[in-house]
Design a protein around this motif. Structure first.
Motif, PDB file in Angstrom:
ATOM      1  N   ASN A 110      33.036  38.369  49.710  1.00  0.00           N
ATOM      2  CA  ASN A 110      34.369  38.281  49.100  1.00  0.00           C
ATOM      3  C   ASN A 110      35.456  38.209  50.169  1.00  0.00           C
ATOM      4  O   ASN A 110      36.414  37.444  50.041  1.00  0.00           O
ATOM      5  CB  ASN A 110      34.629  39.492  48.206  1.00  0.00           C
ATOM      6  N   ARG A 113      35.552  34.778  51.336  1.00  0.00           N
ATOM      7  CA  ARG A 113      35.998  33.801  50.343  1.00  0.00           C
ATOM      8  C   ARG A 113      37.475  33.936  49.979  1.00  0.00           C
ATOM      9  O   ARG A 113      38.111  32.982  49.562  1.00  0.00           O
ATOM     10  CB  ARG A 113      35.126  33.900  49.080  1.00  0.00           C
ATOM     11  N   TYR A 114      38.018  35.156  50.145  1.00  0.00           N
ATOM     12  CA  TYR A 114      39.427  35.355  49.784  1.00  0.00           C
ATOM     13  C   TYR A 114      40.336  35.524  50.998  1.00  0.00           C
ATOM     14  O   TYR A 114      41.418  36.089  50.895  1.00  0.00           O
ATOM     15  CB  TYR A 114      39.559  36.536  48.809  1.00  0.00           C
ATOM     16  N   ASP A 138      39.984  42.875  55.245  1.00  0.00           N
ATOM     17  CA  ASP A 138      40.311  41.470  55.531  1.00  0.00           C
ATOM     18  C   ASP A 138      41.824  41.274  55.606  1.00  0.00           C
ATOM     19  O   ASP A 138      42.592  42.153  55.224  1.00  0.00           O
ATOM     20  CB  ASP A 138      39.677  40.532  54.480  1.00  0.00           C
ATOM     21  N   ARG A 157      38.657  38.472  36.836  1.00  0.00           N
ATOM     22  CA  ARG A 157      39.124  37.745  38.008  1.00  0.00           C
ATOM     23  C   ARG A 157      40.636  37.711  38.035  1.00  0.00           C
ATOM     24  O   ARG A 157      41.277  37.544  37.006  1.00  0.00           O
ATOM     25  CB  ARG A 157      38.619  36.309  37.969  1.00  0.00           C
ATOM     26  N   VAL A 158      41.181  37.816  39.236  1.00  0.00           N
ATOM     27  CA  VAL A 158      42.628  37.762  39.386  1.00  0.00           C
ATOM     28  C   VAL A 158      43.101  36.340  39.125  1.00  0.00           C
ATOM     29  O   VAL A 158      44.073  36.109  38.427  1.00  0.00           O
ATOM     30  CB  VAL A 158      43.032  38.211  40.806  1.00  0.00           C
ATOM     31  N   SER A 163      38.696  31.613  42.050  1.00  0.00           N
ATOM     32  CA  SER A 163      37.336  32.143  42.112  1.00  0.00           C
ATOM     33  C   SER A 163      36.323  31.031  41.920  1.00  0.00           C
ATOM     34  O   SER A 163      35.289  31.001  42.570  1.00  0.00           O
ATOM     35  CB  SER A 163      37.120  33.216  41.047  1.00  0.00           C
ATOM     36  N   GLY A 168      32.396  31.835  43.347  1.00  0.00           N
ATOM     37  CA  GLY A 168      31.991  33.156  42.868  1.00  0.00           C
ATOM     38  C   GLY A 168      31.450  33.114  41.442  1.00  0.00           C
ATOM     39  O   GLY A 168      31.699  32.176  40.701  1.00  0.00           O
ATOM     40  N   THR A 169      30.723  34.169  41.070  1.00  0.00           N
ATOM     41  CA  THR A 169      30.177  34.233  39.713  1.00  0.00           C
ATOM     42  C   THR A 169      30.981  35.190  38.841  1.00  0.00           C
ATOM     43  O   THR A 169      30.778  35.241  37.628  1.00  0.00           O
ATOM     44  CB  THR A 169      28.725  34.761  39.727  1.00  0.00           C
ATOM     45  N   GLY A 170      31.873  35.984  39.459  1.00  0.00           N
ATOM     46  CA  GLY A 170      32.627  36.973  38.686  1.00  0.00           C
ATOM     47  C   GLY A 170      31.845  38.258  38.449  1.00  0.00           C
ATOM     48  O   GLY A 170      32.304  39.159  37.755  1.00  0.00           O
ATOM     49  N   GLY A 172      30.131  39.858  41.184  1.00  0.00           N
ATOM     50  CA  GLY A 172      29.882  40.523  42.471  1.00  0.00           C
ATOM     51  C   GLY A 172      30.279  41.994  42.494  1.00  0.00           C
ATOM     52  O   GLY A 172      29.466  42.865  42.827  1.00  0.00           O
ATOM     53  N   LEU A 173      31.508  42.281  42.113  1.00  0.00           N
ATOM     54  CA  LEU A 173      31.973  43.669  42.215  1.00  0.00           C
ATOM     55  C   LEU A 173      31.346  44.560  41.139  1.00  0.00           C
ATOM     56  O   LEU A 173      31.210  45.772  41.336  1.00  0.00           O
ATOM     57  CB  LEU A 173      33.505  43.739  42.166  1.00  0.00           C
TER      58      LEU A 173
END
Ligand code: ADP
Length: 210
Positions: A110, A113-114, A138, A157-158, A163, A168-170, A172-173
């Motif tokens: 993440n 990616r972000y 980060d 997701r924000v 995303s 991303g798959t949504g 992860g967290l």
């Protein structure tokens, strides 16, 4: 089969397919990869959610695990970020290596990616105040405060399009949260939009091993 066949077609037709066909083949390959990630994450999450027995109490040494997380993050970044690993105190966690790998690599992934190109990512292991902490810091896009409590919900997701763009798959967290809970650990998130984020997985010292 679908992934393999489309990859073979994409490779074989490379020299003489029309641009249009190449475009669609690339699209098929990309979406195959996304479906594969989604199915893998759903299976991981449902295995974690089914309660199952507590993770095996293997001794998971942090240094080699984090070296390999660093390698994966560098591969994902492809040179776009400065990624620094600092292991303060070599130690180990009693738990399941695969689950911990999945949680830590989701956090590191993440961050890559972000965080826009040129940003810095710190992966830190330290032991302090009675806790072992894995910190991923980060200098990326950050997250507004009102989103923080909901980030570990499935598919929360924000920014949906961002995303999707980053692959991303949504999930992860949500996976991170489950793995940490099963390891008696908690997740703390600090972030400031435009400045960056800091995800801290915190393990009580009594679950650490020599
Ligand atoms: P996704 O696959 O969408 O990244 P995650 O569950 O891993 O799903 O993360 C949920 C959301 O939290 C992301 O969509 C993103 O909006 C936000 N997020 C996670 N990590 C970071 C980060 N390091 N910096 C900024 N936003 C993040």
């Amino acid at each position: 089969v679908v992934a393999g066949s489309s990859k073979i077609m994409a490779d074989d037709y490379e020299s003489y397919a029309t641009d249009e066909i190449k475009h669609y083949l690339a699209l098929i390959c990309e979406h195959n990869a996304r479906m594969k990630r989604l199915i893998e994450d759903l299976l991981t999450l449902s295995a974690l959610e089914s309660g199952g027995p507590a993770p095996n109490e293997e001794r998971v040494a942090l240094q080699p695990l984090l070296n390999s997380i660093l390698g994966d993050a560098q591969a994902l970044s492809a040179g776009r970020h400065e990624i620094v690993l600092t292991v303060g105190e070599p130690s180990a966690i009693g738990g399941c290596a695969n689950e911990l790998r999945s949680a830590f690599s989701n956090l590191a992934g993440n961050a890559v990616r972000y965080t826009p190109q040129g940003g810095r990512i710190d992966l830190i292991w330290r032991v302090q105040n009675g806790f072992g902490e894995f910190v991923v810091a980060d200098t990326g896009i950050g997250i507004a405060e009102h989103h923080l409590p909901r980030l570990t919900e499935r598919f929360y997701r924000v920014d949906r399009s961002r995303s999707r763009e980053t692959g991303g798959t949504g999930l992860g967290l949500a996976i991170v949260k489950h793995v940490l809970t099963r390891h008696h650990a908690s997740l703390e998130i600090e972030s400031e939009p435009g400045k960056g984020s800091r995800f801290i997985a915190r393990f009580p010292e009594r679950y650490l091993m020599a």
